[in-house]
Design an enzyme around this catalytic site. Structure first.
Site, PDB file in Angstrom:
ATOM      1  N   LYS A  48      46.991 -14.844  26.487  1.00 31.53           N
ATOM      2  CA  LYS A  48      46.441 -16.027  27.127  1.00 31.53           C
ATOM      3  C   LYS A  48      46.626 -15.957  28.634  1.00 31.53           C
ATOM      4  O   LYS A  48      45.979 -16.656  29.386  1.00 31.53           O
ATOM      5  CB  LYS A  48      47.164 -17.287  26.604  1.00 31.53           C
ATOM      6  CG  LYS A  48      47.124 -17.470  25.109  1.00 31.53           C
ATOM      7  CD  LYS A  48      47.996 -18.681  24.723  1.00 31.53           C
ATOM      8  CE  LYS A  48      48.127 -18.766  23.223  1.00 31.53           C
ATOM      9  NZ  LYS A  48      49.151 -19.781  22.847  1.00 31.53           N
ATOM     10  N   GLY A  49      47.577 -15.097  29.048  1.00 28.26           N
ATOM     11  CA  GLY A  49      48.043 -15.124  30.434  1.00 28.26           C
ATOM     12  C   GLY A  49      46.967 -14.877  31.483  1.00 28.26           C
ATOM     13  O   GLY A  49      47.065 -15.372  32.606  1.00 28.26           O
ATOM     14  N   GLU A 104      44.253  -8.033  33.282  1.00 26.90           N
ATOM     15  CA  GLU A 104      45.630  -8.385  32.911  1.00 26.90           C
ATOM     16  C   GLU A 104      46.258  -9.267  33.978  1.00 26.90           C
ATOM     17  O   GLU A 104      45.996  -9.111  35.167  1.00 26.90           O
ATOM     18  CB  GLU A 104      46.476  -7.107  32.776  1.00 26.90           C
ATOM     19  CG  GLU A 104      46.372  -6.438  31.414  1.00 26.90           C
ATOM     20  CD  GLU A 104      47.273  -7.098  30.373  1.00 26.90           C
ATOM     21  OE1 GLU A 104      47.717  -8.248  30.576  1.00 26.90           O
ATOM     22  OE2 GLU A 104      47.525  -6.453  29.349  1.00 26.90           O
ATOM     23  N   ASP A 105      47.110 -10.173  33.518  1.00 27.03           N
ATOM     24  CA  ASP A 105      47.872 -10.996  34.451  1.00 27.03           C
ATOM     25  C   ASP A 105      49.003 -10.189  35.078  1.00 27.03           C
ATOM     26  O   ASP A 105      49.232 -10.248  36.281  1.00 27.03           O
ATOM     27  CB  ASP A 105      48.425 -12.248  33.755  1.00 27.03           C
ATOM     28  CG  ASP A 105      49.156 -11.931  32.436  1.00 27.03           C
ATOM     29  OD1 ASP A 105      49.148 -10.754  31.988  1.00 27.03           O
ATOM     30  OD2 ASP A 105      49.735 -12.866  31.855  1.00 27.03           O
ATOM     31  N   ASP A 108      54.148  -5.176  32.901  1.00 29.26           N
ATOM     32  CA  ASP A 108      55.614  -5.194  32.940  1.00 29.26           C
ATOM     33  C   ASP A 108      56.104  -3.840  32.399  1.00 29.26           C
ATOM     34  O   ASP A 108      56.141  -2.862  33.144  1.00 29.26           O
ATOM     35  CB  ASP A 108      56.079  -6.388  32.099  1.00 29.26           C
ATOM     36  CG  ASP A 108      57.570  -6.609  32.114  1.00 29.26           C
ATOM     37  OD1 ASP A 108      58.229  -6.189  33.064  1.00 29.26           O
ATOM     38  OD2 ASP A 108      58.093  -7.217  31.161  1.00 29.26           O
ATOM     39  N   LYS A 136      54.849  -5.328  37.883  1.00 29.81           N
ATOM     40  CA  LYS A 136      56.324  -5.345  37.929  1.00 29.81           C
ATOM     41  C   LYS A 136      56.775  -3.931  37.614  1.00 29.81           C
ATOM     42  O   LYS A 136      57.312  -3.635  36.546  1.00 29.81           O
ATOM     43  CB  LYS A 136      56.817  -6.325  36.855  1.00 29.81           C
ATOM     44  CG  LYS A 136      58.054  -7.115  37.223  1.00 29.81           C
ATOM     45  CD  LYS A 136      58.651  -7.765  35.995  1.00 29.81           C
ATOM     46  CE  LYS A 136      58.093  -9.115  35.668  1.00 29.81           C
ATOM     47  NZ  LYS A 136      58.840  -9.751  34.531  1.00 29.81           N
ATOM     48  N   PHE A 157      61.349 -12.786  36.345  1.00 29.06           N
ATOM     49  CA  PHE A 157      60.417 -13.413  35.416  1.00 29.06           C
ATOM     50  C   PHE A 157      59.656 -14.493  36.175  1.00 29.06           C
ATOM     51  O   PHE A 157      60.251 -15.298  36.879  1.00 29.06           O
ATOM     52  CB  PHE A 157      61.147 -13.996  34.202  1.00 29.06           C
ATOM     53  CG  PHE A 157      60.206 -14.243  33.055  1.00 29.06           C
ATOM     54  CD1 PHE A 157      59.843 -13.202  32.212  1.00 29.06           C
ATOM     55  CD2 PHE A 157      59.660 -15.499  32.847  1.00 29.06           C
ATOM     56  CE1 PHE A 157      58.935 -13.413  31.175  1.00 29.06           C
ATOM     57  CE2 PHE A 157      58.758 -15.717  31.813  1.00 29.06           C
ATOM     58  CZ  PHE A 157      58.401 -14.674  30.980  1.00 29.06           C
ATOM     59  N   VAL A 158      58.338 -14.475  36.049  1.00 32.74           N
ATOM     60  CA  VAL A 158      57.505 -15.398  36.820  1.00 32.74           C
ATOM     61  C   VAL A 158      56.632 -16.254  35.905  1.00 32.74           C
ATOM     62  O   VAL A 158      56.286 -15.846  34.800  1.00 32.74           O
ATOM     63  CB  VAL A 158      56.623 -14.639  37.841  1.00 32.74           C
ATOM     64  CG1 VAL A 158      57.481 -13.983  38.912  1.00 32.74           C
ATOM     65  CG2 VAL A 158      55.729 -13.597  37.166  1.00 32.74           C
ATOM     66  N   ASP A 164      53.285 -17.749  31.389  1.00 37.90           N
ATOM     67  CA  ASP A 164      54.053 -18.804  30.732  1.00 37.90           C
ATOM     68  C   ASP A 164      55.507 -18.446  30.546  1.00 37.90           C
ATOM     69  O   ASP A 164      55.892 -17.272  30.599  1.00 37.90           O
ATOM     70  CB  ASP A 164      53.482 -19.046  29.328  1.00 37.90           C
ATOM     71  CG  ASP A 164      53.810 -17.881  28.375  1.00 37.90           C
ATOM     72  OD1 ASP A 164      53.468 -16.741  28.708  1.00 37.90           O
ATOM     73  OD2 ASP A 164      54.437 -18.126  27.321  1.00 37.90           O
ATOM     74  N   ARG A 170      51.735 -22.566  32.366  1.00 38.77           N
ATOM     75  CA  ARG A 170      50.601 -21.712  32.723  1.00 38.77           C
ATOM     76  C   ARG A 170      49.725 -22.382  33.770  1.00 38.77           C
ATOM     77  O   ARG A 170      48.968 -21.727  34.471  1.00 38.77           O
ATOM     78  CB  ARG A 170      49.729 -21.431  31.486  1.00 38.77           C
ATOM     79  CG  ARG A 170      50.407 -20.621  30.407  1.00 38.77           C
ATOM     80  CD  ARG A 170      49.380 -20.225  29.351  1.00 38.77           C
ATOM     81  NE  ARG A 170      49.983 -19.750  28.117  1.00 38.77           N
ATOM     82  CZ  ARG A 170      50.359 -18.487  27.896  1.00 38.77           C
ATOM     83  NH1 ARG A 170      50.213 -17.579  28.836  1.00 38.77           N
ATOM     84  NH2 ARG A 170      50.889 -18.138  26.752  1.00 38.77           N
TER      85      ARG A 170
HETATM   86  P1  IMP Z   1      54.266  -5.505  28.926  1.00 36.13           P
HETATM   87  O1  IMP Z   1      53.661  -5.111  27.597  1.00 36.13           O
HETATM   88  O2  IMP Z   1      55.760  -5.387  28.931  1.00 36.13           O
HETATM   89  O3  IMP Z   1      53.626  -4.803  30.101  1.00 36.13           O
HETATM   90  O4  IMP Z   1      54.046  -7.047  29.093  1.00 36.13           O
HETATM   91  C1  IMP Z   1      52.837  -7.607  29.007  1.00 36.13           C
HETATM   92  C2  IMP Z   1      52.911  -9.100  28.777  1.00 36.13           C
HETATM   93  O5  IMP Z   1      54.242  -9.628  28.875  1.00 36.13           O
HETATM   94  C3  IMP Z   1      52.140  -9.800  29.852  1.00 36.13           C
HETATM   95  O6  IMP Z   1      50.764  -9.814  29.583  1.00 36.13           O
HETATM   96  C4  IMP Z   1      52.780 -11.165  29.825  1.00 36.13           C
HETATM   97  O7  IMP Z   1      52.212 -11.959  28.821  1.00 36.13           O
HETATM   98  C5  IMP Z   1      54.230 -10.902  29.472  1.00 36.13           C
HETATM   99  N1  IMP Z   1      55.081 -10.898  30.679  1.00 36.13           N
HETATM  100  C6  IMP Z   1      55.682  -9.844  31.273  1.00 36.13           C
HETATM  101  N2  IMP Z   1      56.378 -10.216  32.359  1.00 36.13           N
HETATM  102  C7  IMP Z   1      56.194 -11.555  32.464  1.00 36.13           C
HETATM  103  C8  IMP Z   1      56.654 -12.544  33.406  1.00 36.13           C
HETATM  104  O8  IMP Z   1      57.369 -12.282  34.385  1.00 36.13           O
HETATM  105  N3  IMP Z   1      56.255 -13.821  33.179  1.00 36.13           N
HETATM  106  C9  IMP Z   1      55.463 -14.177  32.117  1.00 36.13           C
HETATM  107  N4  IMP Z   1      55.003 -13.289  31.229  1.00 36.13           N
HETATM  108  C10 IMP Z   1      55.378 -11.986  31.396  1.00 36.13           C
HETATM  109 MG    MG Z   2      53.132 -14.331  27.805  1.00 36.66          MG
END
Ligand code: IMP
Ligand code: MG
Length: 185
Positions: A48-49, A104-105, A108, A136, A157-158, A164, A170
């Protein structure tokens, strides 16, 4: 200061005006990167981000676009990754021979994007690229190529602008940092 459970929403990391300016710049970069589109660019909003970012980006682009949506689950309601990714909602069109841009938002660990890229590649798109508002990168586990990047952010964490914590906040206009207590994170 807002409290969500034992989390404290702290100061502003990126103001909404800076977000809007960067979205316009990214849109200009993307417009220039597709000089020979045969069909509209397919923007894949990763729910949803990415919903707010996708909505703003789509309106800032001058290219013709179509909107598609996917949803993955990689996080529970906590602030650390569960380590595995699953597809909760797939695309509802064929992407064969289409120019596809994943929106993508935040990247991470990179697990979600690596998973999605592999999944979408099975559709045999004409091209498959990625735009992420936030990067990140200090937390990266999987190497992912980000073709268009909004902001590098530190390992915090943001929330806000689509992001969210436990499904909340959000709708904040700015991006804020969240203070995670030692025990939770
Ligand atoms: P990844 O698979 O670890 O790259 O993370 C992807 C998803 O984790 C993102 O699309 C977000 O939904 C969530 N996420 C990662 N870091 C944050 C953050 O700092 N705040 C909120 N959601 C996050
Ligand atoms: Mg999320």
């Amino acid at each position: 200061m807002t409290q969500v459970g034992d989390l404290t929403v702290g100061g502003v990391l990126i103001e909404c005006d800076a977000i809007q300016r960067r979205v316009e710049e990214l849109a200009a970069e993307i417009d220039a990167a597709y000089p020979s589109l045969e069909q509209p660019l397919v923007l894949i909003c990763v729910l949803k981000g990415s919903i707010l970012f996708t909505a703003d980006l789509a309106r800032a682009l001058t290219l013709p676009v179509e909107l598609e949506f996917v949803a993955c689950r990689s996080y529970g309601d906590a602030t650390t990754s569960s380590g595995s990714v699953e597809l909760v909602k797939d695309v509802s069109m064929t992407l064969q021979d289409r120019d596809v841009l994943m929106v993508e938002d935040i990247i991470d660990t990179g697990m979600t994007t690596a998973f999605l890229r592999k999944h979408l590649a099975t559709h045999h798109p004409r091209s498959l690229r990625l735009v992420s508002l936030l990067d990140k990168r200090s937390r990266r586990v999987r190497d992912v190529e980000i073709n268009f990047r909004g902001f590098d952010i530190p390992d915090r964490f943001v929330v806000g602008y689509g992001l969210d914590v436990a499904q909340r906040l959000r709708n904040l206009r700015d991006i804020h940092v969240v203070e995670v207590p030692e025990s939770a994170g």
